[in-house]
Design an enzyme around this catalytic site. Sequence first.
Site, short mmCIF file in Angstrom:
data_model
loop_
_atom_site.label_atom_id
_atom_site.label_comp_id
_atom_site.label_asym_id
_atom_site.label_seq_id
_atom_site.Cartn_x
_atom_site.Cartn_y
_atom_site.Cartn_z
N LYS A 83 42.85 53.82 17.73
CA LYS A 83 42.79 53.88 19.20
C LYS A 83 42.12 55.20 19.57
O LYS A 83 42.18 56.17 18.80
CB LYS A 83 44.22 53.87 19.77
N GLY A 185 53.33 37.92 36.85
CA GLY A 185 51.96 38.45 36.82
C GLY A 185 50.96 37.37 36.50
O GLY A 185 50.93 36.85 35.38
N VAL A 186 50.15 37.01 37.50
CA VAL A 186 49.13 35.98 37.26
C VAL A 186 47.74 36.62 37.36
O VAL A 186 46.92 36.27 38.20
CB VAL A 186 49.28 34.77 38.23
N GLY A 187 47.52 37.58 36.49
CA GLY A 187 46.20 38.23 36.40
C GLY A 187 45.36 37.50 35.37
O GLY A 187 45.45 36.28 35.22
N VAL A 189 45.47 37.21 32.06
CA VAL A 189 46.17 36.40 31.06
C VAL A 189 47.09 35.38 31.73
O VAL A 189 47.09 34.20 31.39
CB VAL A 189 46.99 37.30 30.10
P1 NAD Z 1 45.81 42.06 34.79
O1 NAD Z 1 45.81 43.42 35.37
O2 NAD Z 1 44.61 41.21 34.92
O3 NAD Z 1 47.05 41.20 35.34
C1 NAD Z 1 48.31 41.75 35.58
C2 NAD Z 1 48.85 41.11 36.85
O4 NAD Z 1 50.16 41.56 37.06
C3 NAD Z 1 48.03 41.48 38.09
O5 NAD Z 1 47.71 40.33 38.82
C4 NAD Z 1 48.98 42.41 38.85
O6 NAD Z 1 48.80 42.30 40.25
C5 NAD Z 1 50.32 41.88 38.43
N1 NAD Z 1 51.42 42.84 38.54
C6 NAD Z 1 51.41 44.18 38.37
N2 NAD Z 1 52.63 44.68 38.52
C7 NAD Z 1 53.45 43.64 38.77
C8 NAD Z 1 54.85 43.49 38.98
N3 NAD Z 1 55.66 44.55 38.99
N4 NAD Z 1 55.34 42.27 39.18
C9 NAD Z 1 54.55 41.18 39.18
N5 NAD Z 1 53.22 41.26 39.00
C10 NAD Z 1 52.68 42.46 38.79
O7 NAD Z 1 46.19 42.26 33.24
P2 NAD Z 1 46.03 41.20 32.08
O8 NAD Z 1 44.75 41.46 31.37
O9 NAD Z 1 46.33 39.84 32.60
O10 NAD Z 1 47.18 41.66 31.10
C11 NAD Z 1 48.54 41.39 31.40
C12 NAD Z 1 49.42 42.12 30.41
O11 NAD Z 1 49.11 41.67 29.09
C13 NAD Z 1 49.23 43.63 30.38
O12 NAD Z 1 50.45 44.23 30.09
C14 NAD Z 1 48.26 43.85 29.22
O13 NAD Z 1 48.41 45.11 28.63
C15 NAD Z 1 48.71 42.75 28.26
N6 NAD Z 1 47.67 42.31 27.34
C16 NAD Z 1 46.52 41.78 27.82
C17 NAD Z 1 45.54 41.34 26.93
C18 NAD Z 1 44.27 40.72 27.43
O14 NAD Z 1 43.57 40.08 26.63
N7 NAD Z 1 43.92 40.85 28.69
C19 NAD Z 1 45.75 41.47 25.54
C20 NAD Z 1 46.95 42.00 25.09
C21 NAD Z 1 47.90 42.43 26.00
#
Ligand code: NAD
Length: 362
Positions: A83, A185-187, A189
Site C-alpha cells: 500500500k 449504503g447503495v454506492g 458496490v
Molecule cells: P461508495 O462511496 O461508492 O458508496 C458508499 C455509499 O455509502 C455512498 O452512497 C454513501 O453515501 C453511503 N454512506 C456513507 N455513509 C453512510 C452511512 N453512515 N449510512 C449509510 N450510507 C452511508 O463506496 P463503494 O465503492 O461502494 O464501497 C463501499 C464500501 O466497500 C467501502 O467501505 C469500501 O472501502 C469497500 N470496498 C469497496 C470496493 C470496491 O470495489 N469499490 C472494494 C473493496 C472494499
Amino acid sequence: MVESRVLQESEKRGHEQVVFFHYPRVGLKAIVGIHNTVLGPALGGCRMRLYDDESQALEDVLRLSEGMTYKSSIAGLDLGGGKSCIIADRNLSGEARENLFRQFGHCLEHLHGRYITAEDMGTSVQDVMWMREVTQFAAGFSREKGGSGDPSPWTAKGVFHSIVAACERRYNSKDLKSRHVTVQGVGHVGLYLVGHLLEAGAKVTVCDSRPEALDETKAKYPVEVVELEKIYDVECDVYAPCAIGQTVNEATLPRLRCDIIAGAANNVLSGPDVYSIIDEKNILYCPDFVINSGGVISVGGELIEGGWKESWVAEKVKNIYHTIHRILDESEKRKRFPEVVAIELAKERIREAEEQQGVLNP
Ligand code: NAD
C-alpha cells in the site's frame, strides 16, 4: 528515533520494506509499504490525503499493506500485499497533480515491480494513467485502454456469492427467495449488490446518507428504504454493510436482528472485542477482506499473462463462495472466530509457498 520506530513497527507486523520518497520540486512526499512478496509482487492502492502527522500516514500504510497480503492470499492470487500513501491535498489539480503522479510513477520504477500501485481513496483512474506513462507498475485503468475498469461490480459479485454460501450454511438452502437482506449504503458496490439480490428473489431494504443514491436505487429497483439509524433495527436474515467501517460495534450489536453479517465495507467490525458478542448472538460473520476481494481480483487480473480476462476474474470471484465455506468449516474445527481463521489460512498459504521456494525470498 523515527527510524527505529519504523523498524519496530515493521518487525511487529512483518513488513519486508518501507520506502520513503521526497521530491519537493513537485510536492511529493510518499510512503510505500511492502508487507510481503512471497506469493508475488505487492499489489495495493495509493491513498492521497493530508495526514495530521507523518506517524499517522505510516500507521495507515503499515496496517493497510498487511491487510492486502491476507486479502490477496486468501483470494488465491499470486500477489503479495502493499500500500502507499501520498501526503498531499487530495484536491490538488491540473499540471501540479500530473507532475506529482508522474514523479511517483518514476519512484515506482526504482522498486522494480516489487510494489504495484492502483487507485484508492483520494486518487483516481486518471492518476493511474499519468503513472502509466512512466511505469508499468500501476494497475486499475479503463477497459478501453485494456485495463480492468471499475472493480465495484466484481466486489459486489463476490459479496453476493458469500451471502449465498452463508445462507446455505445457516438455512441449508442456497435459495434466497425467502430471504430478507438489509444493505447499508447503495454506492458503487451496494447498488450492484441490490441488483443481484433482487434477481435471486430476495427482499431488500436499504439506507444511504445521500438522497441522490436512494433516488437512483428506487428508480431502478423495488426496494424498501429506511432512515440511516433504523437499518440496525430491521429484522432480517442478512445485514450487508456496504458504506463505512466499524458499523458492527458494541452499540449496534445489541440492536442487530440478523443471522448473518456479510458486506463489502472494509473493517466492518470495531475490533476483536466484538467477536464474543457476535458468537453469543449466534450471528454468522463473513470476514470482510475475504468477501470484498472481488475488486483486487479484478485489478490483479491485469497482471496475468495476456492481460485482463473476464472469464479468469469471474472464476476467481466465484471461488469466494468456496472460500467462505472453507473458512466456516475451519472456524468450526479450530473453534476460532472466522476472521481469525481467515488470517490463519492466508498466512498458511504464504508459509507453504515459502517452503516450496526453499529459500527466503531474495
Ligand atoms: P461508495 O462511496 O461508492 O458508496 C458508499 C455509499 O455509502 C455512498 O452512497 C454513501 O453515501 C453511503 N454512506 C456513507 N455513509 C453512510 C452511512 N453512515 N449510512 C449509510 N450510507 C452511508 O463506496 P463503494 O465503492 O461502494 O464501497 C463501499 C464500501 O466497500 C467501502 O467501505 C469500501 O472501502 C469497500 N470496498 C469497496 C470496493 C470496491 O470495489 N469499490 C472494494 C473493496 C472494499
